[in-house]
Design a protein around this motif. Structure first.
Motif, PDB file in Angstrom:
ATOM      1  N   TYR A  86      68.444  32.354 -49.426  1.00 25.12           N
ATOM      2  CA  TYR A  86      69.479  31.630 -50.170  1.00 25.12           C
ATOM      3  C   TYR A  86      70.794  31.635 -49.392  1.00 25.12           C
ATOM      4  O   TYR A  86      71.146  32.613 -48.735  1.00 25.12           O
ATOM      5  N   ASP A  87      71.522  30.511 -49.482  1.00 24.48           N
ATOM      6  CA  ASP A  87      72.797  30.357 -48.770  1.00 24.48           C
ATOM      7  C   ASP A  87      72.664  30.716 -47.284  1.00 24.48           C
ATOM      8  O   ASP A  87      73.545  31.352 -46.687  1.00 24.48           O
ATOM      9  N   SER A  88      71.576  30.273 -46.701  1.00 25.97           N
ATOM     10  CA  SER A  88      71.299  30.566 -45.282  1.00 25.97           C
ATOM     11  C   SER A  88      72.387  30.013 -44.370  1.00 25.97           C
ATOM     12  O   SER A  88      72.629  30.556 -43.280  1.00 25.97           O
ATOM     13  N   TYR A  89      73.083  28.960 -44.819  1.00 19.24           N
ATOM     14  CA  TYR A  89      74.121  28.328 -44.000  1.00 19.24           C
ATOM     15  C   TYR A  89      75.329  29.247 -43.768  1.00 19.24           C
ATOM     16  O   TYR A  89      76.171  28.962 -42.916  1.00 19.24           O
ATOM     17  N   LEU A  90      75.431  30.350 -44.511  1.00 14.08           N
ATOM     18  CA  LEU A  90      76.547  31.288 -44.304  1.00 14.08           C
ATOM     19  C   LEU A  90      76.458  31.994 -42.949  1.00 14.08           C
ATOM     20  O   LEU A  90      77.457  32.518 -42.462  1.00 14.08           O
ATOM     21  N   THR A  91      75.278  32.023 -42.358  1.00 10.77           N
ATOM     22  CA  THR A  91      75.082  32.624 -41.038  1.00 10.77           C
ATOM     23  C   THR A  91      74.865  31.502 -40.020  1.00 10.77           C
ATOM     24  O   THR A  91      74.080  30.590 -40.290  1.00 10.77           O
ATOM     25  N   PRO A  92      75.539  31.529 -38.872  1.00  7.14           N
ATOM     26  CA  PRO A  92      75.406  30.436 -37.894  1.00  7.14           C
ATOM     27  C   PRO A  92      73.969  30.276 -37.398  1.00  7.14           C
ATOM     28  O   PRO A  92      73.217  31.262 -37.286  1.00  7.14           O
ATOM     29  N   ALA A  93      73.614  29.024 -37.082  1.00  6.66           N
ATOM     30  CA  ALA A  93      72.262  28.723 -36.610  1.00  6.66           C
ATOM     31  C   ALA A  93      71.892  29.549 -35.382  1.00  6.66           C
ATOM     32  O   ALA A  93      70.763  30.023 -35.249  1.00  6.66           O
ATOM     33  N   LYS A  94      72.863  29.736 -34.471  1.00  5.10           N
ATOM     34  CA  LYS A  94      72.550  30.468 -33.237  1.00  5.10           C
ATOM     35  C   LYS A  94      72.225  31.936 -33.519  1.00  5.10           C
ATOM     36  O   LYS A  94      71.464  32.568 -32.774  1.00  5.10           O
ATOM     37  N   SER A  95      72.785  32.481 -34.591  1.00  5.71           N
ATOM     38  CA  SER A  95      72.448  33.856 -34.976  1.00  5.71           C
ATOM     39  C   SER A  95      71.037  33.923 -35.552  1.00  5.71           C
ATOM     40  O   SER A  95      70.248  34.813 -35.198  1.00  5.71           O
ATOM     41  N   TRP A  96      70.716  32.982 -36.448  1.00  2.45           N
ATOM     42  CA  TRP A  96      69.351  32.939 -36.976  1.00  2.45           C
ATOM     43  C   TRP A  96      68.332  32.752 -35.847  1.00  2.45           C
ATOM     44  O   TRP A  96      67.226  33.303 -35.901  1.00  2.45           O
ATOM     45  N   ALA A  97      68.709  31.979 -34.833  1.00  8.79           N
ATOM     46  CA  ALA A  97      67.775  31.708 -33.730  1.00  8.79           C
ATOM     47  C   ALA A  97      67.358  32.987 -33.002  1.00  8.79           C
ATOM     48  O   ALA A  97      66.251  33.068 -32.455  1.00  8.79           O
ATOM     49  N   ASN A  98      68.221  34.005 -33.011  1.00  9.55           N
ATOM     50  CA  ASN A  98      67.854  35.298 -32.418  1.00  9.55           C
ATOM     51  C   ASN A  98      66.642  35.907 -33.108  1.00  9.55           C
ATOM     52  O   ASN A  98      65.857  36.629 -32.495  1.00  9.55           O
ATOM     53  N   LEU A  99      66.512  35.592 -34.391  1.00  6.46           N
ATOM     54  CA  LEU A  99      65.458  36.172 -35.224  1.00  6.46           C
ATOM     55  C   LEU A  99      64.241  35.255 -35.351  1.00  6.46           C
ATOM     56  O   LEU A  99      63.110  35.732 -35.418  1.00  6.46           O
ATOM     57  N   LEU A 100      64.501  33.931 -35.364  1.00  3.74           N
ATOM     58  CA  LEU A 100      63.475  32.991 -35.807  1.00  3.74           C
ATOM     59  C   LEU A 100      62.899  32.092 -34.721  1.00  3.74           C
ATOM     60  O   LEU A 100      61.991  31.298 -35.002  1.00  3.74           O
ATOM     61  N   THR A 101      63.402  32.179 -33.500  1.00  2.00           N
ATOM     62  CA  THR A 101      62.801  31.400 -32.422  1.00  2.00           C
ATOM     63  C   THR A 101      62.030  32.335 -31.496  1.00  2.00           C
ATOM     64  O   THR A 101      62.400  33.508 -31.346  1.00  2.00           O
ATOM     65  N   PRO A 102      60.939  31.862 -30.872  1.00  2.00           N
ATOM     66  CA  PRO A 102      60.082  32.750 -30.074  1.00  2.00           C
ATOM     67  C   PRO A 102      60.815  33.512 -28.977  1.00  2.00           C
ATOM     68  O   PRO A 102      60.439  34.637 -28.645  1.00  2.00           O
ATOM     69  N   LEU A 103      61.885  32.915 -28.420  1.00  4.37           N
ATOM     70  CA  LEU A 103      62.602  33.573 -27.324  1.00  4.37           C
ATOM     71  C   LEU A 103      63.863  34.291 -27.805  1.00  4.37           C
ATOM     72  O   LEU A 103      64.673  34.737 -26.989  1.00  4.37           O
ATOM     73  N   GLY A 104      64.028  34.424 -29.128  1.00  3.31           N
ATOM     74  CA  GLY A 104      65.208  35.089 -29.673  1.00  3.31           C
ATOM     75  C   GLY A 104      65.280  36.551 -29.271  1.00  3.31           C
ATOM     76  O   GLY A 104      64.257  37.192 -28.998  1.00  3.31           O
ATOM     77  N   SER A 105      66.496  37.100 -29.242  1.00  4.41           N
ATOM     78  CA  SER A 105      66.714  38.465 -28.737  1.00  4.41           C
ATOM     79  C   SER A 105      66.011  39.526 -29.568  1.00  4.41           C
ATOM     80  O   SER A 105      65.649  40.589 -29.054  1.00  4.41           O
ATOM     81  N   HIS A 106      65.803  39.264 -30.853  1.00  2.00           N
ATOM     82  CA  HIS A 106      65.004  40.200 -31.666  1.00  2.00           C
ATOM     83  C   HIS A 106      64.098  39.378 -32.589  1.00  2.00           C
ATOM     84  O   HIS A 106      64.088  39.523 -33.811  1.00  2.00           O
ATOM     85  N   SER A 107      63.307  38.521 -31.951  1.00  2.00           N
ATOM     86  CA  SER A 107      62.464  37.563 -32.665  1.00  2.00           C
ATOM     87  C   SER A 107      61.363  38.242 -33.471  1.00  2.00           C
ATOM     88  O   SER A 107      60.767  39.225 -33.027  1.00  2.00           O
ATOM     89  N   LEU A 108      61.100  37.675 -34.643  1.00  2.00           N
ATOM     90  CA  LEU A 108      59.963  38.109 -35.458  1.00  2.00           C
ATOM     91  C   LEU A 108      58.701  37.315 -35.138  1.00  2.00           C
ATOM     92  O   LEU A 108      57.611  37.673 -35.590  1.00  2.00           O
ATOM     93  N   ARG A 109      58.852  36.260 -34.357  1.00  2.00           N
ATOM     94  CA  ARG A 109      57.714  35.382 -34.080  1.00  2.00           C
ATOM     95  C   ARG A 109      56.646  36.115 -33.271  1.00  2.00           C
ATOM     96  O   ARG A 109      56.951  36.861 -32.334  1.00  2.00           O
ATOM     97  N   ASN A 110      55.392  35.880 -33.681  1.00  2.00           N
ATOM     98  CA  ASN A 110      54.222  36.493 -33.025  1.00  2.00           C
ATOM     99  C   ASN A 110      54.262  38.018 -33.049  1.00  2.00           C
ATOM    100  O   ASN A 110      53.742  38.669 -32.142  1.00  2.00           O
ATOM    101  N   THR A 111      54.908  38.561 -34.091  1.00  2.00           N
ATOM    102  CA  THR A 111      54.884  40.011 -34.313  1.00  2.00           C
ATOM    103  C   THR A 111      54.192  40.262 -35.657  1.00  2.00           C
ATOM    104  O   THR A 111      53.822  39.320 -36.374  1.00  2.00           O
ATOM    105  N   ALA A 112      54.042  41.517 -36.000  1.00  2.00           N
ATOM    106  CA  ALA A 112      53.429  41.876 -37.283  1.00  2.00           C
ATOM    107  C   ALA A 112      54.291  41.446 -38.467  1.00  2.00           C
ATOM    108  O   ALA A 112      53.830  41.451 -39.614  1.00  2.00           O
ATOM    109  N   TYR A 113      55.546  41.062 -38.186  1.00  2.00           N
ATOM    110  CA  TYR A 113      56.467  40.687 -39.250  1.00  2.00           C
ATOM    111  C   TYR A 113      56.767  39.191 -39.259  1.00  2.00           C
ATOM    112  O   TYR A 113      57.698  38.747 -39.923  1.00  2.00           O
ATOM    113  N   ASP A 114      55.980  38.423 -38.549  1.00  2.00           N
ATOM    114  CA  ASP A 114      56.166  36.972 -38.567  1.00  2.00           C
ATOM    115  C   ASP A 114      55.922  36.461 -39.984  1.00  2.00           C
ATOM    116  O   ASP A 114      55.174  37.063 -40.767  1.00  2.00           O
ATOM    117  N   ALA A 115      56.578  35.368 -40.324  1.00  2.00           N
ATOM    118  CA  ALA A 115      56.479  34.832 -41.685  1.00  2.00           C
ATOM    119  C   ALA A 115      56.875  33.364 -41.666  1.00  2.00           C
ATOM    120  O   ALA A 115      57.243  32.811 -40.622  1.00  2.00           O
TER     121      ALA A 115
END
Length: 274
Positions: free
Chosen positions: A87-116
């Protein structure tokens, strides 16, 4: 089939409320008893960012992910993954979310046990591009008041769905039975939407099905102070508030409407896949 639970991490709560994470095991058990799954709607809280949400996802999956009632969405690739609304995801900048949600992000969840599957809130039209850049899997509209925002305006859903389809994103339109929050926001009368004896709800559901969505979300349940409830309702008033009821209809009117449209949605989806 899925209850989406508003959630904040342990120790956090809305102003004046108590932390509620301790209720989750009871909710999962109760849901399981009724063959309902539970997904999580991660609310804003002080200090929420891509790092804390990383910890939130790990916490939820580690503590609740093995429960039979924990919802997992079957993706087009055949994987079954948890689904989180932010909810209210827009409060955090897209580039910050990209750290978490893109495969090459600095602390990405993609292709880990916590992917969703991560679903962002679309309020303004420009948020579409931010959601795409952030690495989200889809977008939802949340608000039950048609016309309140770009995202919650039924007339825009076709264009949003087209954008999502062309960018491999899921579009989850949100519907509601009506809206009136003037008992807590006296200045917000212009967003009141009359129920019209169920017609408002059915119009919203029809608009949602028109865009052939994978999922439809109902923004309702416990929001009596915003007039979006679909639970059984009987006449009730307190010294400070008159609660809406469904007279002259049955107390379960909106539950019956929901069941009817849920069955209709399931049948329609079978046809779309043919």
């Amino acid at each position: 089939g899925v209850l989406v639970l508003s959630w904040q991490p342990p120790g956090h709560a809305d102003d004046g409320a108590e932390p509620s994470d301790s209720l989750v095991p009871s909710i999962l058990e109760a849901a399981h008893g009724h063959a309902i799954k539970v997904a999580f709607h991660i609310q804003p809280y002080e200090g929420r960012d891509d790092h804390t949400v990383h910890e939130n996802i790990k916490y939820i999956v580690d503590n609740y992910g093995s429960h039979a009632a924990f919802y997992k969405y079957k993706t087009s690739t055949g994987r079954s993954l948890p689904l989180f609304y932010i909810y209210d995801s827009y409060l955090t900048p897209a580039k910050s979310w990209a750290n978490l949600l893109t495969p090459l992000g600095s602390h990405s969840l993609r292709n880990t046990a916590y992917d969703a599957v991560f679903i962002a809130l679309l309020v303004e039209e420009r948020h579409k591009h931010d959601i795409l850049l952030a690495g989200y899997d889809g977008m939802y509209t949340y608000f039950a008041s048609n016309g309140f925002s770009f995202g919650s305006s039924h007339q825009n859903w076709k264009a949003i769905k087209t954008f999502c389809d062309s960018n491999n994103l899921m579009f989850i339109p949100s519907v509601g039975p009506g809206y009136v929050d003037t008992s807590i926001r006296p200045w917000n009368n212009h967003n009141t939407r009359n129920r019209v004896n169920g017609k408002y709800y059915e119009t919203a559901l029809q608009a949602a099905l028109m865009v052939r969505p994978e999922i439809v979300s109902i923004t309702s349940f416990n929001e009596w102070h915003e007039g979006t409830q679909i639970e059984k309702a009987v006449p009730k008033k307190t010294p400070t508030r008159l609660y809406l009821d469904y007279l002259p209809h049955e107390p379960s009117m909106y539950l019956e409407l929901t069941r009817r449209w849920a069955e209709h949605f399931s049948k329609e989806k079978e046809q779309w896949l043919l």
